[in-house]
Design a protein around this motif. Structure first.
Motif, short mmCIF file in Angstrom:
data_model
loop_
_atom_site.label_atom_id
_atom_site.label_comp_id
_atom_site.label_asym_id
_atom_site.label_seq_id
_atom_site.Cartn_x
_atom_site.Cartn_y
_atom_site.Cartn_z
N UNK A 13 -14.94 -1.34 0.72
CA UNK A 13 -14.89 -0.60 -0.54
C UNK A 13 -15.62 0.73 -0.39
N UNK A 14 -16.75 0.70 0.29
CA UNK A 14 -17.58 1.90 0.46
C UNK A 14 -16.87 2.98 1.27
N UNK A 15 -16.16 2.58 2.30
CA UNK A 15 -15.56 3.57 3.19
C UNK A 15 -14.17 4.04 2.80
N UNK A 16 -13.41 3.19 2.11
CA UNK A 16 -11.99 3.48 1.90
C UNK A 16 -11.57 3.69 0.45
N UNK A 17 -12.35 3.20 -0.48
CA UNK A 17 -11.86 3.17 -1.87
C UNK A 17 -12.70 4.07 -2.78
N UNK A 62 -3.03 8.22 -5.50
CA UNK A 62 -2.27 7.80 -4.32
C UNK A 62 -3.21 7.30 -3.23
N UNK A 63 -4.34 7.99 -3.04
CA UNK A 63 -5.33 7.56 -2.06
C UNK A 63 -5.89 6.19 -2.42
N UNK A 64 -6.14 5.96 -3.69
CA UNK A 64 -6.64 4.67 -4.14
C UNK A 64 -5.62 3.58 -3.85
N UNK A 121 -3.98 -0.88 0.03
CA UNK A 121 -3.04 -1.46 0.99
C UNK A 121 -3.71 -1.62 2.36
N UNK A 122 -4.50 -0.64 2.75
CA UNK A 122 -5.22 -0.71 4.03
C UNK A 122 -6.39 -1.69 3.94
N UNK A 123 -7.07 -1.69 2.80
CA UNK A 123 -8.30 -2.47 2.66
C UNK A 123 -8.06 -3.98 2.70
N UNK A 124 -7.00 -4.45 2.08
CA UNK A 124 -6.78 -5.90 1.96
C UNK A 124 -6.68 -6.58 3.33
N UNK A 136 0.06 2.75 10.99
CA UNK A 136 1.28 2.01 10.67
C UNK A 136 1.90 2.51 9.37
N UNK A 137 1.07 2.77 8.37
CA UNK A 137 1.59 3.32 7.11
C UNK A 137 2.21 4.69 7.30
N UNK A 138 1.65 5.48 8.23
CA UNK A 138 2.17 6.83 8.46
C UNK A 138 3.60 6.79 9.00
N UNK A 139 3.98 5.68 9.59
CA UNK A 139 5.34 5.55 10.12
C UNK A 139 6.39 5.37 9.04
#
Length: 465
Positions: free
Chosen positions: A173-177, A196-198, A203-206, A460-463
């Protein structure tokens, strides 16, 4: 997210304040960061002072006039505080109300009452993730450690089996959200869309928190098989309260700003018409300032008044929540000044040239820069701020989704391998009663897993974006 600071950066970056070439700029950047690292690690200087001195050193090594360097630093400091300062303050108020009202205890007790055995590590991840949304990492640790220790003691669990999932939830949570300071500053620096970042951050955090938490805790418990230290099990907080807010209303209050920002992001994508009435409304209520302000106002009633707080105690709670964040605001502001100085001396152009010549993908480059600064300074916030300033020019021409992924790549890199120069390392070590070696094998490895899998999922999401 306010775009003022981004517009200022773009305008100032048009004409560098120095004529230094790429080689001199590269040396200046390394020297400036080295000054910051040495002042923080060797001389134990406060990061605010270290960043301020490092910014001046950066300008001097780049051959920029002192007056221009000072102007760049103060402009960046002001723009950064204007962009994220109020949001950090509102988040601190919400977190304090959550802790003091007993709302955090209510979430913990309710989930733990419904979890046991193999489900307990997953319950700890859920608790830490929900509570970690509005809280700073250090505050979250102080709030959750008593719960972790008591659960481990009461259920006779290995401390690592319970503690690692909780720490992973807080750290991710601290680093990504957002609305944590690091992600907010990175969003502001590269001009990303907060909603969008949230959404992409979740999606990345889970999957990241699942791997670094419940899955890794199995191995951590084998490597370091210890029980909760008796002398570190304190009394539960909020025991002086006659009543506590309900579980449902507490969770709803904590998630309210997240929901409002996600709704705005969804409407922006689906409607995509600035003149549409619905989008105009969601643009207002889903803006970070209004979303967090709304949550704080609601929390005064759903958390504070529900716990029986008088008007005087509510006022005192809000006042006490703001004092501890003074240092955070100064660090974030000075980091913004350092970032602005980097851009104004022309480092952005140097980074672009580097990425083109060496064919380093922008997301991977952002992650590597954040990793390097994190290892050197021990501060995830300093790593995020500095890396965001360095790679901000790479965001030019990126789509909304790509820009958000750039923020997440920086955030993932900022968590890499916490070690002895990180205050969080010592906090975890002392609370869990571990040796330095045991802390490295558990906490440090967990942070590295979060960082590595974070960038993997970002790539992976960037693809697909």
């Amino acid at each position: 997210m306010p775009r003022l600071s981004v517009e200022i950066l773009a305008a100032d970056a048009a004409e560098p304040i120095t004529s230094a070439g790429n080689a001199q700029l590269g040396i200046a950047v390394l020297a400036g960061i080295a000054v910051i690292v040495v002042l923080i690690t060797k001389f134990k200087l406060h990061p605010f002072l270290a960043l301020t001195i490092g910014s001046l050193a950066l300008g001097a090594f780049a051959g920029a006039p002192l007056a221009d360097t000072i102007k760049s630093f103060t402009t960046g400091l002001g723009a950064t505080v204007a962009g994220v300062g109020v949001l950090i303050a509102l988040g601190a108020i919400l977190g304090k109300l959550l802790a003091d009202s007993g709302g955090a205890d209510q979430i913990v007790d309710t989930i733990l009452a419904r979890a046991s055995g193999r489900a307990m590590p997953w319950a700890m991840v859920l608790i830490a993730s929900v509570i970690g949304l509005p809280l700073f990492f250090e505050v979250g640790i102080v709030l959750l450690i008593p719960v972790v220790l008591m659960v481990a003691k009461r259920g006779n669990y290995s401390l690592m089996r319970i503690g690692i999932p909780a720490l992973a939830g807080l750290s991710v949570m601290h680093g990504l959200i957002p609305p944590h300071p690091g992600p907010l500053v990175a969003i502001d620096a590269v001009g990303a869309n907060l909603g969008v970042t949230l959404a992409l951050g979740l999606v990345v955090a889970v999957p990241t928190v699942i791997i670094a938490g419940p899955v890794f805790s199995r191995y951590a418990a084998r490597w370091v098989d210890i029980q909760a230290p008796e002398n570190m099990i304190p009394a539960r907080p909020s025991e002086d309260l006659e009543k506590r807010p309900g579980f449902g209303v507490t969770v709803a209050t904590v998630l309210l700003p997240v929901v409002l920002m996600l709704v705005k992001a969804l409407v922006d994508i689906v409607v995509d018409d600035p003149e549409n009435g619905v989008q105009k409304v969601t643009d207002v209520i889903g803006s970070p300032l209004i979303a967090l302000l709304t949550a704080v106002i609601v929390a005064l009633f759903t958390l504070g008044r529900a716990a029986g707080f008088t008007k005087e105690r509510l006022s005192s709670t809000v006042e006490k929540s703001l004092a501890p964040i003074a240092g955070v605001l100064l660090i974030v502001g000075a980091g913004g000044g350092f970032k602005q100085t980097l851009i104004d001396i022309g480092v952005g152009r140097m980074i672009l040239d580097f990425s083109e010549n060496w064919s380093v993908p922008a997301l991977l480059l952002a992650w590597l820069i954040a990793v390097a600064i994190r290892l050197a300074t021990g501060s995830a916030t300093v790593a995020t701020i500095s890396a965001a300033g360095l790679v901000a020019p790479l965001a030019e021409g990126m789509s909304t989704g790509e820009t958000s992924l750039l923020v997440l790549a920086i955030g993932a890199g900022s968590l890499f391998f916490s070690h002895v120069n990180d205050a969080g390392f010592w906090l975890v070590k002392e609370y869990f009663g571990m040796t330095v070696g045991q802390t490295v094998k558990t906490w440090s490895v967990m942070e590295t897993i979060i960082s590595v899998f974070g960038i993997v999922f970002v790539l992976l999401l960037s693809l697909v974006l």
